[in-house]
Design an enzyme around this catalytic site. Sequence first.
Site, PDB file in Angstrom:
ATOM      1  CB  SER A 199      38.384  32.868  43.014  1.00 27.53           C
ATOM      2  OG  SER A 199      37.507  31.777  42.887  1.00 27.53           O
ATOM      3  CG  HIS A 207      36.464  33.226  38.675  1.00 20.48           C
ATOM      4  ND1 HIS A 207      37.442  32.666  37.884  1.00 20.48           N
ATOM      5  CD2 HIS A 207      36.682  32.748  39.936  1.00 20.48           C
ATOM      6  CE1 HIS A 207      38.218  31.894  38.629  1.00 20.48           C
ATOM      7  NE2 HIS A 207      37.774  31.923  39.865  1.00 20.48           N
TER       8      HIS A 207
END
Length: 373
Positions: A134, A189
């Site tokens: 991610s 992230h």
Amino acid sequence: MRNADFHQRLHARTPSTWALYAVMVVNVAVWLLNLLQGVNAMQPSSAELFAWGANSATAVVRDGEWWRLLTATVLHAGVMHLALNMVALWDAGRQVCRWFGNGQFLLIYLGSALAGSALSLHFSAQQAVSVGASGAVFGVLGALTAGVYQHRERVPKAMATRLLTSQGLFVVFMLAQGFTRSGVDNAAHVGGLVAGVVIAWLLIELVDERASVTQRFGHQVLAVAVTALGVGGLVWSAQPGVDHRELFGNQAMLREVLPPLQAAEKALQQDAQARKEGRLPHDRFLDALEQRHIPAVRGVVQTMDRVQATPPLPLLDDLRHRNVYLLEMMELEVGMARGTVDPAQARPRMAELSTLLTAVDQRLKDRSAKKPN
């Protein structure tokens, strides 16, 4: 310029988005290898992921296992985690490959992956192992947004507005979810997103047709240098957290010790209860101690000695002391009954052992009563 004309120009410059296919194949292939090695498909354990290269602050910072910054990004906590990342990567990844070219896409993807893992060392990877692509996916999303914004004059207005709005809203929504849900490594992230924007800003997109090969190469070198400095600085400034190698090693030791320990305790308790209720005569109880229970407890102690943790695990240490005291008490009881031990010397020691056994039982009871944070 019409959208169709713009897409046609990009497609002509990058006919095949092979770099995107390559990273997706690697992610899926690693998950399949995990599966073949017996890792749970839906919810692998943290110990399994750590063994395969999950991110951990202590392993990276203290033990120098920098490679975990990258291997963690091709590992996933189950098939749903993998699927969500690959779906998110697919659309944005194709566009970034077209905008920047395959080589620069890989630079963005890998740089964002490493930056996300490096920032995670200060947050999630301090306590838990961290895995997933991610961070790299957020980097690709950030690169696409930065590229569109930088060249919004060259991009069809409708396309620029759509991409900036849709990608921007998606990033904001996903980051907000990460801050409100537990178990999400939002530091990865954020790190990946920032790295993707910075790298994209330093690179020269293919839509800028005025740049020479030398200029593009110079910007690529600069992007690599900035990424290396950023990742290196984050790793250098991070502190060790939970020692996952010790934690999972101790858990494995407990799994080896507990079955024979529980079996020995259950058998001894059953015979002790039978003697108390008059169902087992005293002489037969002594025979059971001598033939079954003493060898069983001695075997448990030997197993504990063989798998002793370094540094010692408090729970395992208490369990070992408990069984050592219990073993000596049973040997003294049998010795007094058989006439091989002087009762005058054995009884004070039995009282001392009983006190020690009560104390260690209380410690074990207190430890089991503690609630996890």
